[in-house]
Design a protein around this motif. Structure first.
Motif, PDB file in Angstrom:
ATOM      1  N   VAL A  83     -56.639-108.376  15.051  1.00 38.07           N
ATOM      2  CA  VAL A  83     -57.445-107.185  14.756  1.00 38.07           C
ATOM      3  C   VAL A  83     -56.741-105.872  15.082  1.00 38.07           C
ATOM      4  N   VAL A  84     -55.818-105.897  16.048  1.00 37.42           N
ATOM      5  CA  VAL A  84     -55.145-104.661  16.453  1.00 37.42           C
ATOM      6  C   VAL A  84     -53.645-104.777  16.228  1.00 37.42           C
ATOM      7  N   GLY A  85     -53.069-103.873  15.463  1.00 38.07           N
ATOM      8  CA  GLY A  85     -51.623-103.787  15.309  1.00 38.07           C
ATOM      9  C   GLY A  85     -51.125-102.582  16.078  1.00 38.07           C
ATOM     10  N   THR A  86     -49.991-102.723  16.774  1.00 42.03           N
ATOM     11  CA  THR A  86     -49.489-101.637  17.607  1.00 42.03           C
ATOM     12  C   THR A  86     -48.069-101.244  17.214  1.00 42.03           C
ATOM     13  N   VAL A 150     -41.129 -99.549   8.260  1.00 47.44           N
ATOM     14  CA  VAL A 150     -40.987-101.008   8.394  1.00 47.44           C
ATOM     15  C   VAL A 150     -41.792-101.495   9.605  1.00 47.44           C
ATOM     16  N   ALA A 151     -41.723-100.740  10.700  1.00 46.06           N
ATOM     17  CA  ALA A 151     -42.485-101.130  11.899  1.00 46.06           C
ATOM     18  C   ALA A 151     -43.983-101.173  11.580  1.00 46.06           C
ATOM     19  N   ILE A 152     -44.459-100.178  10.844  1.00 43.67           N
ATOM     20  CA  ILE A 152     -45.875-100.154  10.455  1.00 43.67           C
ATOM     21  C   ILE A 152     -46.177-101.333   9.530  1.00 43.67           C
ATOM     22  N   LYS A 161     -57.607-104.674  11.463  1.00 43.59           N
ATOM     23  CA  LYS A 161     -58.666-103.689  11.231  1.00 43.59           C
ATOM     24  C   LYS A 161     -58.299-102.358  11.870  1.00 43.59           C
ATOM     25  N   VAL A 162     -57.519-102.453  12.955  1.00 47.27           N
ATOM     26  CA  VAL A 162     -57.186-101.266  13.733  1.00 47.27           C
ATOM     27  C   VAL A 162     -55.671-101.165  13.885  1.00 47.27           C
ATOM     28  N   LEU A 163     -55.153 -99.963  13.682  1.00 47.62           N
ATOM     29  CA  LEU A 163     -53.734 -99.709  13.885  1.00 47.62           C
ATOM     30  C   LEU A 163     -53.610 -98.666  14.991  1.00 47.62           C
ATOM     31  N   THR A 194     -58.731 -98.515  10.448  1.00 47.05           N
ATOM     32  CA  THR A 194     -59.080 -97.557  11.493  1.00 47.05           C
ATOM     33  C   THR A 194     -57.802 -97.256  12.273  1.00 47.05           C
ATOM     34  N   VAL A 195     -57.465 -95.968  12.428  1.00 48.51           N
ATOM     35  CA  VAL A 195     -56.191 -95.610  13.060  1.00 48.51           C
ATOM     36  C   VAL A 195     -56.431 -94.797  14.327  1.00 48.51           C
TER      37      VAL A 195
END
Ligand code: ADP
Ligand code: ADP
Length: 233
Positions: A83-86, A150-152, A161-163, A194-195
């Motif tokens: 759910v969360v990408g960092t 690329v990282a994103i 859902k969340v970045l 959602t950012v």
């Protein structure tokens, strides 16, 4: 989508709290900008969303942080990875493979996504981020703005859902920074992602924000408002 309820946090063996009295609500599909000078707690606040705080840092968190309904204190960061990408400040420290294409696939591999879905999502993400022509390039040969894209992309393939992005433009020149911010805006508008974005300077990014969380000084409760209200503070 992201909610802080009366959150305070203190690192172990420190006298002053890093966060205090934090109440934030970020609705789905909005971009929330966390802003304030160095050392005010922006990274700590973002870490509480991805679960790095307190799982990897130690320290004492009170109150509650939830992402898509999951309490980040009772879920390990690994249990939040879908759910969360960092994304951090230095894209190079993020990379684990050589080429753009391999990097986009990597996060999905570790989550056990089916090969067919992986291939489709790599293509979709290359197109979305304008990276299709760079797919076979070693990441080390790309510009800073390309590397940050690329990282994103490497976290987007998981369809989080969340970045969460910690000063993703601070190592970039103005043109490359614009490139990255334009991508974020597209994600919010086209995909409903959602950012949560931390920056130490307000001007460059405020135009992209739906909500601003201003951390005025270390351990002080945030000032929260619409961009125009915060600009007036
Ligand atoms: P920012 O991202 O706004 O620069 P940080 O969240 O990194 O702020 O830091 C907030 C405060 O917490 C600072 O005083 C910093 O020195 C302290 N801090 C950050 N990480 C740790 C840690 N692992 N242990 C102890 N103190 C920390
Ligand atoms: P799958 O989920 O099986 O990979 P698709 O790749 O076709 O299927 O994507 C399904 C839906 O997810 C599409 O409507 C697409 O617009 C949307 N989508 C694509 N990329 C993302 C993303 N990064 N985050 C959230 N949704 C996305």
């Amino acid at each position: 989508m992201i909610r802080f309820e009366q959150v305070s946090f203190r690192y172990a063996d420190t006298a002053a709290p890093a966060l205090q009295g934090v109440d934030i609500e970020v609705p789905e599909g909005e971009l929330c900008l966390v802003v304030g000078p160095s050392g005010v707690g922006k990274s700590t606040l973002l870490g509480a969303v991805s679960g790095l705080v307190p799982h990897f840092t130690g320290g004492h968190l009170t109150g509650r942080v939830t992402v898509a309904g999951r309490d980040t204190r009772t879920h390990r960061p690994r249990e939040l990875a879908d759910v969360v990408g960092t994304v951090g400040q230095d894209p190079l420290s993020h990379f684990v493979t050589d080429t753009v294409e391999d990097e986009l696939a990597y996060g999905m591999e570790s989550l056990g996504v089916a090969p067919e879905t992986m291939r489709r999502r790599v293509e979709e993400t290359l197109d979305l981020l304008g990276l299709a022509e760079l797919r076979d390039r070693p990441i080390a040969t790309l510009s800073g703005g390309q590397q940050q894209r690329v990282a994103i992309g490497s976290v987007l393939t998981v369809h989080p859902k969340v970045l969460v992005l910690d000063e993703p433009t601070s190592a970039l020149d103005p043109g490359a920074a614009e490139e990255v911010l334009a991508v974020l805006q597209r994600l919010v508008h086209d995909l409903g992602t959602t950012v949560l974005l931390a920056e130490h300077r307000l001007e460059r990014v405020v135009q992209y924000a739906d909500q601003v969380v201003l951390l005025p000084s270390p351990g002080a409760p945030p000032v929260i408002g619409a961009p125009a209200d915060i600009m007036a503070v």
